[in-house]
Design an enzyme around this catalytic site. Structure first.
Site, PDB file in Angstrom:
ATOM      1  N   SER A   1      36.102  45.613 -38.575  1.00 23.64           N
ATOM      2  CA  SER A   1      35.572  45.540 -39.909  1.00 23.64           C
ATOM      3  C   SER A   1      36.549  44.979 -40.948  1.00 23.64           C
ATOM      4  O   SER A   1      36.102  44.558 -42.015  1.00 23.64           O
ATOM      5  CB  SER A   1      35.141  46.932 -40.353  1.00 23.64           C
ATOM      6  OG  SER A   1      36.250  47.791 -40.457  1.00 23.64           O
TER       7      SER A   1
ATOM      8  N   SER B   1      39.241  47.926 -35.799  1.00 19.97           N
ATOM      9  CA  SER B   1      39.015  47.121 -37.009  1.00 19.97           C
ATOM     10  C   SER B   1      40.227  46.419 -37.599  1.00 19.97           C
ATOM     11  O   SER B   1      40.065  45.601 -38.510  1.00 19.97           O
ATOM     12  CB  SER B   1      38.395  47.979 -38.092  1.00 19.97           C
ATOM     13  OG  SER B   1      37.021  48.049 -37.865  1.00 19.97           O
TER      14      SER B   1
ATOM     15  N   LYS C   1      42.087  45.810 -48.090  1.00 21.91           N
ATOM     16  CA  LYS C   1      40.685  46.027 -47.726  1.00 21.91           C
ATOM     17  C   LYS C   1      40.038  46.870 -48.823  1.00 21.91           C
ATOM     18  O   LYS C   1      40.682  47.776 -49.374  1.00 21.91           O
ATOM     19  CB  LYS C   1      40.662  46.779 -46.382  1.00 21.91           C
ATOM     20  CG  LYS C   1      39.304  46.981 -45.772  1.00 21.91           C
ATOM     21  CD  LYS C   1      39.448  47.662 -44.395  1.00 21.91           C
ATOM     22  CE  LYS C   1      38.129  47.798 -43.665  1.00 21.91           C
ATOM     23  NZ  LYS C   1      38.300  48.412 -42.318  1.00 21.91           N
TER      24      LYS C   1
HETATM   25  N1  GLN Z   1      33.556  48.007 -34.576  1.00 18.59           N
HETATM   26  C1  GLN Z   1      33.755  49.418 -34.562  1.00 18.59           C
HETATM   27  C2  GLN Z   1      32.624  50.073 -35.327  1.00 18.59           C
HETATM   28  O1  GLN Z   1      31.755  49.394 -35.671  1.00 18.59           O
HETATM   29  C3  GLN Z   1      35.079  49.761 -35.150  1.00 18.59           C
HETATM   30  C4  GLN Z   1      35.099  49.683 -36.604  1.00 18.59           C
HETATM   31  C5  GLN Z   1      36.375  50.172 -37.193  1.00 18.59           C
HETATM   32  O2  GLN Z   1      37.401  50.234 -36.526  1.00 18.59           O
HETATM   33  N2  GLN Z   1      36.305  50.543 -38.459  1.00 18.59           N
HETATM   34  O3  GLN Z   1      32.614  51.226 -35.579  1.00 18.59           O
END
Ligand code: GLN
Length: 485
Positions: free
Chosen positions: A153, A177, A78
């Site tokens: 994400s 995420s 990532k």
């Molecule tokens: N979807 C969640 C957010 O928008 C989690 C994102 C994540 O785990 N980085 O914060």
């Protein structure tokens, strides 16, 4: 079978027997990336030159009989992991041309184990999102259905596995995420216990929630990757000094007598019928394998999303204060004064969702509101943590859906942030409690989209969720299904 299709353990065996070279495997992967990227867009940067160099090095080590777990294995990361000399953007314009001077600890650990880096993967900007639609570098498609989101994400980390553009990848998980994109793309994804993996060199979103973890084709690979990156790091004071178990040894296939809890609050009305069906089938499979089920309660579940969006945005507003155009990252050309430079650099550099969260978080921390929002959220977080402690007095692991629905269509939720936030209802509590969770392929929807199940473990209980996930995999073939690209 093509080399790009193999798991880590399959490729490792072939490399060891000298049936193939890392150079061949890496070239196969780079050709695959070239062939499918126009459809998937999982990568922000492909590091072909670096990969070929790493592969040559790996082949030398193999010839010298100096092989370790990841020697010669093509991996991708990532774009939130700092990589020395390789552009790291966090999918933001503000870091569009940022080249870090050092490696994140988990990157250094993968390198030390001989991994070959094929590239940096797309994500939501600063890891804020559930769909990989907020990237400055364009959206990523779900390889199973190109007009659907891959989740987020870490959408690139999961899409690259599903599209077979890397043998294994790393993502990060602040509220789901890793697990949610793994579920949407038919991969295995694990969020370790807070403190299990170093966060050093990982661009911070919400520091009390962020954790690094693998996305892989199967549970064995997941265990191998976790073992490679886990462990104490003096450079991250929140990493925990506990020995790293041999996670692959934990994969015994045995779940007889395992006590599995089903949180009442997670099996709710509104759950997609295909997801519901996959959960029921998974429960039946575990029963046949000799596991025992029991209903448990996590009574504060309803408050988890609200709590998360206060804690996470508050921490983000503080973490993202460093992007001011002065030290690194984008600097506005239009600025007339110092203050103007801060303002314009941030206004030009950050996307919509990131700005929304900085504003929310700054508001929650501001004087007069701190007690009402941030402090209250911290208290509710403690209650949520206690819910899990109580549940784990009765059972060994919890089994839940990862997400309430399979992957939705690109664009479906972008105009309604609240709907997007609610899709993380089953993953967020695990981060707030600081414990571990894994997503494993458990079905396909009628539309042909993958559905994952989540196993939640006790703090530092990664062995037990890996074991239970592996046993499930032995008795099902969902992890063998591939997206037809
Ligand atoms: N979807 C969640 C957010 O928008 C989690 C994102 C994540 O785990 N980085 O914060």
């Amino acid at each position: 079978m093509e080399l790009f299709e193999l798991t880590i353990h399959e490729l490792h065996d072939k490399l060891k027997k000298k049936e193939v070279s890392s150079m061949e495997a890496t070239k196969s992967m780079l050709a695959r990336i070239e062939a499918v990227e126009p459809k998937v867009n999982a990568f922000i940067t492909v590091t072909a030159d670096q990969a070929l160099k790493d592969a040559a090095e790996a082949d030398k080590r193999i010839a010298d009989g100096d092989m370790v777990t990841l020697t010669g294995i093509p991996v991708a990361l990532k774009d939130i992991f700092l990589t020395k000399g390789i552009r790291t953007t966090c999918a933001s314009r503000i870091l569009e041309n940022f080249v870090p001077p050092y490696d994140a600890t988990s990157v250094a650990r993968l390198k030390a184990r001989g991994a070959v880096l094929v590239g940096k993967l797309n994500q939501d900007e600063f890891a804020m999102g559930s769909s990989t639609e907020s990237s400055y570098f364009g959206k990523t498609s779900n390889p199973w259905k190109l007009d659907c989101i891959p989740g987020g994400s870490s959408g690139g980390s999961a899409a690259a596995i599903a599209a077979q553009e890397a043998t294994a990848t790393l993502g990060t998980d602040t509220g789901g995420s890793i697990r949610q994109p793994a579920s949407h793309c038919g991969c295995v994804g694990l969020k370790p216990t807070y403190g299990r993996v170093s966060r050093y060199g990982v661009i911070a979103y919400a520091s009390s929630l962020d954790q690094v973890g693998p996305v892989t084709r199967d549970v064995t690979d997941c265990a191998i990757m976790l073992e490679a990156v886990a462990g104490y790091d003096a450079k991250d004071s929140t990493s925990v000094d506990l020995p790293v178990p041999d996670y692959t040894k934990a994969l015994t296939g045995e779940v007889k007598g395992l006590k599995i809890g089903l949180p009442r609050e997670y099996y709710i009305e509104g759950l997609d019928p295909d997801v519901q069906k996959s959960m029921e089938e998974a429960i039946a499979t575990y029963r046949q394998m000799g596991a025992q089920f029991q209903e448990v309660s996590l009574p504060h579940t309803d408050y988890a999303v609200a709590t998360y969006y206060l804690v996470a945005t508050a921490e983000a507003s503080s973490n993202l204060a460093r992007y001011d155009g002065a030290r690194f990252g984008h600097r506005s050309e239009a600025a007339q004064s110092l203050l103007d430079m801060y303002r314009k650099s941030r206004a030009e550099g950050f996307g919509e969702e990131v700005k929304r969260r900085i504003m929310l978080g700054t508001y929650a921390l501001s004087s007069g509101y701190y007690d009402a929002y941030y402090l209250k959220a911290q208290k509710v977080r403690t209650l949520i943590m206690h819910d899990f402690i109580k549940a784990f007095e009765q059972v060994d692991v919890l089994l839940t859906p990862v997400a309430p629905t399979p992957a939705f269509r690109i664009g479906e939720k972008t105009s309604d942030p609240l709907q997007m936030y609610l899709s993380d209802i089953f993953t967020i509590p695990v981060n707030l409690a600081g414990t571990c969770g894994i997503s494993v392929p458990a079905g396909l929807s009628r539309a042909g989209l993958p559905i994952g199940l989540q196993l939640i473990g006790k703090p530092f209980g990664e062995e037990s969720i890996l074991r239970a996930a592996h046993a499930f995999e032995q008795n099902t073939d969902w992890h063998k299904r591939r997206a037809a690209l």
